[in-house]
Design an enzyme around this catalytic site. Structure first.
Site, mmCIF file in Angstrom:
data_model
loop_
_atom_site.group_PDB
_atom_site.id
_atom_site.type_symbol
_atom_site.label_atom_id
_atom_site.label_comp_id
_atom_site.label_asym_id
_atom_site.label_seq_id
_atom_site.Cartn_x
_atom_site.Cartn_y
_atom_site.Cartn_z
ATOM 1 N N ASN A 99 -14.158 -0.334 -122.943
ATOM 2 C CA ASN A 99 -15.433 -0.915 -123.376
ATOM 3 C C ASN A 99 -15.833 -2.135 -122.537
ATOM 4 O O ASN A 99 -16.476 -3.061 -123.032
ATOM 5 C CB ASN A 99 -15.424 -1.258 -124.875
ATOM 6 C CG ASN A 99 -15.543 -0.016 -125.739
ATOM 7 O OD1 ASN A 99 -16.248 0.919 -125.367
ATOM 8 N ND2 ASN A 99 -14.858 0.009 -126.870
ATOM 9 N N TYR A 125 -14.453 -4.231 -129.321
ATOM 10 C CA TYR A 125 -15.484 -4.258 -130.354
ATOM 11 C C TYR A 125 -15.782 -5.707 -130.764
ATOM 12 O O TYR A 125 -15.327 -6.642 -130.123
ATOM 13 C CB TYR A 125 -15.083 -3.330 -131.506
ATOM 14 C CG TYR A 125 -14.963 -1.891 -131.009
ATOM 15 C CD1 TYR A 125 -16.103 -1.194 -130.599
ATOM 16 C CD2 TYR A 125 -13.726 -1.264 -130.853
ATOM 17 C CE1 TYR A 125 -16.015 0.097 -130.076
ATOM 18 C CE2 TYR A 125 -13.635 0.026 -130.340
ATOM 19 C CZ TYR A 125 -14.790 0.698 -129.948
ATOM 20 O OH TYR A 125 -14.703 1.968 -129.426
ATOM 21 N N ASN A 142 -9.834 -3.489 -128.659
ATOM 22 C CA ASN A 142 -10.568 -2.425 -127.959
ATOM 23 C C ASN A 142 -12.035 -2.712 -127.641
ATOM 24 O O ASN A 142 -12.850 -1.791 -127.539
ATOM 25 C CB ASN A 142 -10.445 -1.103 -128.739
ATOM 26 C CG ASN A 142 -8.994 -0.678 -128.883
ATOM 27 O OD1 ASN A 142 -8.131 -1.198 -128.166
ATOM 28 N ND2 ASN A 142 -8.707 0.233 -129.774
ATOM 29 N N THR A 189 -10.488 7.692 -134.178
ATOM 30 C CA THR A 189 -11.874 8.124 -134.376
ATOM 31 C C THR A 189 -11.971 9.634 -134.215
ATOM 32 O O THR A 189 -11.526 10.176 -133.202
ATOM 33 C CB THR A 189 -12.793 7.421 -133.355
ATOM 34 O OG1 THR A 189 -12.851 6.035 -133.685
ATOM 35 C CG2 THR A 189 -14.207 7.980 -133.379
ATOM 36 N N HIS A 241 -9.896 -4.680 -137.394
ATOM 37 C CA HIS A 241 -9.933 -4.192 -136.009
ATOM 38 C C HIS A 241 -10.451 -5.314 -135.102
ATOM 39 O O HIS A 241 -11.648 -5.588 -135.068
ATOM 40 C CB HIS A 241 -10.848 -2.974 -135.950
ATOM 41 C CG HIS A 241 -10.790 -2.197 -134.672
ATOM 42 N ND1 HIS A 241 -10.222 -2.680 -133.506
ATOM 43 C CD2 HIS A 241 -11.229 -0.945 -134.368
ATOM 44 C CE1 HIS A 241 -10.324 -1.759 -132.554
ATOM 45 N NE2 HIS A 241 -10.933 -0.695 -133.049
HETATM 46 C C1 PHB Z 1 -13.506 5.659 -129.887
HETATM 47 O O1 PHB Z 1 -14.297 6.118 -130.695
HETATM 48 O O2 PHB Z 1 -13.357 6.128 -128.771
HETATM 49 C C2 PHB Z 1 -12.713 4.501 -130.270
HETATM 50 C C3 PHB Z 1 -12.934 3.909 -131.493
HETATM 51 C C4 PHB Z 1 -12.199 2.807 -131.855
HETATM 52 C C5 PHB Z 1 -11.246 2.321 -130.991
HETATM 53 C C6 PHB Z 1 -11.008 2.914 -129.775
HETATM 54 C C7 PHB Z 1 -11.741 4.010 -129.427
HETATM 55 O O3 PHB Z 1 -10.541 1.265 -131.319
#
Ligand code: PHB
Length: 357
Positions: free
Chosen positions: A236, A181, A179, A26, A176
């Site tokens: 997260n 999401y 992490n 990102t 994805h």
């Molecule tokens: C972030 O924006 O910090 C971020 C985005 C996607 C990810 C991990 C971190 O998988």
């Protein structure tokens, strides 16, 4: 001869000149308004096209999938046109590039969503911490639980985003599921408290991911699809009571889909790793190409590639700071140090101005 980072490999239909992968990163530099990839983004990716494969930064599949400022989407005509510049620039330098399909779920904020909507999630569980918004850091809000009738629409958004990515010239897509999401929120019993067929048991919690995989595969073909998971990541505010059982089952299910690869974040980006985890055990549950990520350097990457357990290695911050990472690895040249202050947002500085050898 032993396999190393410079041994070519084919991932499904995607032929790579080496096993050095640029991990999804990102960078919050999409053009405004509209979160559209711009010339500067094409330059950045093209500078890194000597990687065997580039995985784009996480890319929202719909207006509700956004959770950060200036992340480039793949759900409008302008965004597709913008991404065409990126894929053309990478292909002109003989690179391969796949787009990472992203829905953030609860890791968002009404100010980033259409009509100030509440973020959506498997269950109404508020994450600890704060969202990055255009107005600075703001506390996360309690998300809205998705109705079971809404889930086919989310799956359809993944399919449409895949069509858009192929139209934009990508060599494939990565789903994805890591992490913390949306798809990861469904997988874990800390964030998924549902009692319908998408919650409770491990089998039910994997249902949305597998539906998404099948929908994306129906559009792109299994040989153009990868999936990213992060069994132990607590980033997260994500939690699960038994990640080994959960992710061995995920790996087993994904094996049956004959994908291009499985991409595994082997550790935590967010503090402690409370539970022991056996990646070899996970690896044995997956029949197919295994891409390892997190904290690797050249020596450790070559070590694991030589064992045959790992087929490719992706590098994140090393690729931020070293557009010619492949050449530097080849020559054992010193590496530039990444500047964390310019990771997220800004201009060309700390983005396209890292020096090559
Ligand atoms: C972030 O924006 O910090 C971020 C985005 C996607 C990810 C991990 C971190 O998988």
């Amino acid at each position: 001869m032993a396999i190393d980072l410079f041994t070519p490999i084919s991932l499904g239909s995607i032929a790579l000149k080496n096993r050095i992968v640029m991990a999804p990163l990102t960078r919050n530099r999409a053009g405004q308004p509209g979160n559209v990839p711009q010339d500067m983004n094409a330059t950045y990716y093209a500078q890194r096209a000597s990687a065997g494969l580039i995985i784009t930064e996480a890319t929202p599949i719909s207006p509700m999938a956004h959770g950060y400022p200036a992340t480039p989407g793949i759900h409008t005509a302008e965004q597709i046109e913008g991404w065409k510049k990126v894929t053309a620039a990478v292909h002109a330098k003989d690179g391969k590039i796949v787009l990472q399909l992203w829905h953030v779920g609860r890791i968002s904020h009404p100010s980033l969503l259409p009509d100030n909507a509440l973020p959506v999630a498997p269950s109404a569980v508020k994450p600890k911490g704060q969202a990055f918004t255009y107005q600075g850091l703001q506390d996360f809000v309690k998300p809205r639980e998705l109705k079971v009738e809404e889930l086919p629409g989310i799956v359809a958004d993944y399919a449409q985003a895949t069509k858009n990515a192929l139209e934009a010239g990508f060599d494939g897509v990565e789903i994805h599921a890591a992490n913390g999401y949306l798809l990861d929120q469904f997988l874990r019993d800390g964030t998924n408290l549902r009692e319908d067929k998408y919650g409770d048991t491990i089998m039910n919690r994997t249902r949305l991911l597998i539906e998404v995989v099948k929908a994306v595969v129906a559009v792109a073909g299994s040989d153009k699809v990868g999936v990213r998971i992060s069994p132990l990541n607590t980033f997260n505010d994500i939690e699960d009571s038994s990640p080994q059982a959960l992710f061995n089952y995920v790996a087993f299910l994904l094996s049956k889909e004959n994908l291009a690869y499985l991409h595994v974040v082997e550790g935590s980006m967010g503090g402690s790793e409370p539970i022991a985890f056996d990646y070899d055990f996970l690896r044995k549950s997956y029949k197919g190409n295994y891409m390892a990520n997190l904290g690797y350097d050249k020596a450790r990457a070559n070590e694991v590639l030589a064992t045959g357990k790992v087929d490719l290695v992706s590098f994140g911050s090393l690729f931020i700071a070293n557009p010619d990472l492949v050449e530097r690895f080849a020559q054992d040249a010193p590496l530039n140090t990444p500047d964390e202050n310019s990771f997220y947002g800004g201009n060309e500085q700390g983005y396209t101005d890292y020096p090559t050898l």
